[in-house]
Design a protein around this motif. Structure first.
Motif, mmCIF file in Angstrom:
data_model
loop_
_atom_site.group_PDB
_atom_site.id
_atom_site.type_symbol
_atom_site.label_atom_id
_atom_site.label_comp_id
_atom_site.label_asym_id
_atom_site.label_seq_id
_atom_site.Cartn_x
_atom_site.Cartn_y
_atom_site.Cartn_z
ATOM 1 N N TYR A 197 1.024 -1.560 -0.027
ATOM 2 C CA TYR A 197 0.257 -0.036 -0.166
ATOM 3 C C TYR A 197 0.817 1.345 0.198
ATOM 4 O O TYR A 197 0.352 2.217 -0.674
ATOM 5 N N GLU A 198 1.970 1.287 0.895
ATOM 6 C CA GLU A 198 2.975 2.486 0.715
ATOM 7 C C GLU A 198 3.370 2.565 -0.609
ATOM 8 O O GLU A 198 3.550 3.759 -0.952
ATOM 9 N N LYS A 199 3.682 1.550 -1.193
ATOM 10 C CA LYS A 199 4.351 1.648 -2.612
ATOM 11 C C LYS A 199 3.397 2.163 -3.536
ATOM 12 O O LYS A 199 3.938 3.165 -4.322
ATOM 13 N N PHE A 200 2.220 1.929 -3.571
ATOM 14 C CA PHE A 200 1.293 2.791 -4.481
ATOM 15 C C PHE A 200 0.539 3.694 -3.842
ATOM 16 O O PHE A 200 -0.354 4.431 -4.518
ATOM 17 N N GLN A 201 1.124 4.252 -2.768
ATOM 18 C CA GLN A 201 0.610 5.458 -2.078
ATOM 19 C C GLN A 201 -0.995 5.541 -1.704
ATOM 20 O O GLN A 201 -1.495 6.369 -1.884
ATOM 21 N N LEU A 202 -1.217 4.315 -1.301
ATOM 22 C CA LEU A 202 -2.542 4.128 -0.988
ATOM 23 C C LEU A 202 -3.150 4.656 0.382
ATOM 24 O O LEU A 202 -4.377 4.755 0.627
ATOM 25 N N PHE A 203 -2.098 4.931 1.096
ATOM 26 C CA PHE A 203 -2.413 5.778 2.624
ATOM 27 C C PHE A 203 -2.656 7.126 2.125
ATOM 28 O O PHE A 203 -2.855 7.959 2.960
#
Length: 595
Positions: free
Chosen positions: A113-119
């Motif tokens: 999620y962090e890699k795809f900026q989902l936060f």
């Protein structure tokens, strides 16, 4: 001499007739301002649908694709899809604590999620790219269509096609009224129905439904307005939270917030100057039946002051009914209880007396928290130390032996406070932030009871817990209530609302208004009787078009009545086989049929 090709539009059609039909087809064009897709006509790739090679050619091709309505709809769909993870996954911009808890519980998903900026969906690179492309696409699509629409508003309806019988709705009859009289009557009838009319040659041309395209343009402009409002709201917004106990207040300065977030272009100096005091929180609940415990009244009664020296006013803040002060909205978002406790040392001296807000953990406001005494306390040897108490509160206790200590009702009908006591270092001097609702006991020592177990006790209002060896006491004095408020400034809200209303109105106009054209041709036949032809053409097929044409024909017949049949009247190539009888548009010959 070579033969003329006659297989294009019908048997026996000459090149001149095909050219005339091409000219006639212009009468049905430009009923929409949708941009036309053009293909390159020159170069080795002409006619293949592929743009000519070269930087300029590729740029033009990319721009045409980007500004097409198809791509705009795809981008809008992608933007909607992109907002889904922003609604389902905790966002850093909303609640850092929830994000951290999610990361702790999902150690495998969190790195992905962090890699795809989902936060941080709404500030991510991919969401911003879709947003900007959609913005450019809509502007590039609307600007040329606006120019075309303005040009159509200034133009007049085109002249009548040569063969009106080819149009979807058609009727004809013969009348003894003169052609000029029929045309004048047609102008009057169509004008009363709000058609734009003028006479071209031997026919009256009329058009109606321009608001369809206006609604289409308003809809797309409104989308741009909403995108601008959304961007302004994110860049210039401010949002913070504050927990206030009854009797306490809040001033709108940065240091007063429990937490504060703002857009990248927000200036903290622009905080609206105001303050308020929470006089009373009123919460009532359903006391019986299947909805027992459901809130009935949920409101915070406050006194507020606008500006530095403004007059004091009274206000009531309810759920979804914020207090609005100088463009800033104060929302009521949560409620709980704050037990009032008094801590004394071994000599009976009051060390601390305050209301301690506790955090609700269920709908019946079962609450947990910590009571911390950081200064002023000395143990039996006179040594300065700190006290800590783990607190568990229920507003309505079922009683000993009647299950676990959880509240049975959200109202404070039988309040009980359970405490366990510790002494030592609270860890507040380390400089690291602490959760006010949690007690760090890693550097603290438990107070023991007579059985050498952790000292703990359940207290009713007025009761106290005595610390062993003359260590003092803590008294449960009563209950106060607290309310949590969200103070926010979002300058784009009004603009977004206006855009949404305009988008709905524009969409309704583009869906329910039909753009159509009507022609009325009146010519004198060989026998001196006037032949009247009426035909209609809409942007899309509609059952209402023949009905409307029939109504117009009925209105026109009052001025140009049907002439009686004359058996010896010569055939007129433009007359219908029904003779002088008006033909209902539903009986019109199909397109391309020979009369």
């Amino acid at each position: 001499m070579g033969k003329t090709n006659t297989t294009d539009t019908g048997a026996g059609a000459t090149a001149a007739e095909r050219e005339q039909e091409r000219v006639d087809s212009a009468a049905g064009e430009r009923l929409s301002t949708a941009p036309r897709e053009e293909r390159p006509e020159t170069g080795p790739q002409a006619g293949t649908g592929v743009p000519a090679m070269g930087v300029v050619g590729w740029i033009r091709w990319f721009w045409r694709q980007l500004t097409s309505m198809r791509v705009a709809l795809i981008l809008l769909f992608l933007l909607s899809l992109g907002a889904i993870p922003g609604s389902l996954i905790p966002q850093t911009s909303v609640d850092d604590l929830k994000v951290q808890n999610f990361k702790d519980q999902h150690t495998t998903l969190s790195p992905i999620y962090e890699k795809f900026q989902l936060f941080d969906v709404y500030s991510s690179v991919w969401f911003s790219a879709i947003y900007i492309l959609l913005f450019v696409s809509l502007i590039g699509c609307i600007v040329p269509r606006t120019g075309q629409f303005v040009g159509q508003l200034r133009s007049r309806p085109p002249g009548a096609p040569k063969r009106l019988t080819r149009l979807p709705a058609y009727t004809t009859w013969r009348t003894e009224a003169g052609p000029e009289e029929v045309r004048d009557a047609a102008l009057g009838v169509l004008g009363k129905r709000r058609f734009r009319t003028h006479t071209v040659g031997d026919a009256v041309a009329a058009e109606k439904g321009y608001l369809r395209e206006a609604g289409n343009l308003v809809f797309h402009v409104a989308l741009i307005v909403m995108l601008v409002a959304f961007a302004a709201g994110q860049l210039f917004k401010s949002e913070g939270g504050k927990l206030v106990v009854e009797g306490d207040g809040f001033a709108n300065t940065l240091t007063q917030y429990d937490d504060f977030k703002s857009g990248s272009l927000y200036d903290t100096d622009s905080l609206a100057p105001f303050s308020f005091v929470l006089d009373d929180f009123v919460g009532t609940y359903e006391e019986s039946g299947p909805q027992r415990g459901t809130p009935r009244t949920f409101e915070a009664r406050v006194k507020y002051t606008e500006g530095v020296e403004g007059p004091e006013r009274k206000g009531v803040i309810r759920v979804n009914e914020p207090l609005v002060v100088d463009g800033t909205k104060v929302y009521l978002i949560a409620h709980g209880y704050a037990p009032v406790v008094t801590v004394r040392d071994g000599k009976g001296k009051v060390v601390s007396r305050n209301s301690v807000p506790l955090l609700p953990i269920d709908n019946n406001i079962t609450s947990t928290g910590a009571i911390k005494v950081m200064d002023g306390y000395r143990d039996k040897n006179g040594v300065k130390t700190q006290l800590g108490f783990k607190a568990f509160f229920v507003p309505t206790f079922a009683g000993q032996g009647k299950g676990q200590m959880f509240s049975q009702f959200p109202g404070a009908e039988f309040p009980v406070l359970a405490l366990s006591a510790y002494s030592g270092s609270l860890g507040v001097d380390s400089g690291l932030p602490q959760n006010v609702y949690q007690l760090d006991t890693s550097k603290m020592t438990e107070f023991k009871n007579e059985d050498d177990e952790l000292l703990k006790k359940m207290l009713r209002p007025g009761e106290k817990l005595d610390l062993p060896d003359g260590g003092g006491s803590i008294t449960f004095d009563g209950i106060e209530e607290w309310a949590s408020f969200q103070i926010s400034q979002q300058p784009g809200n009004g603009l977004a609302l206006g855009g949404a209303v305009a988008a709905i109105a524009g969409l309704a106009a583009s869906l329910f208004i039909q753009r159509r054209r009507v022609w009325v041709r009146a010519v004198r036949g060989a026998d001196g009787v006037t032949v009247v032809e009426m035909a209609g053409l809409g942007r899309s097929e509609s059952a209402k078009l023949p009905e409307e044409l029939g109504d117009l024909a009925a209105a026109l017949i009052t001025t140009a009545p049907v002439a009686p049949e004359k058996p010896d009247a010569p055939d007129n190539p433009d007359a219908n086989e029904a003779g002088s009888r008006p033909v209902h548009p539903a009986e019109a010959p199909a397109e391309g049929a020979e009369k």
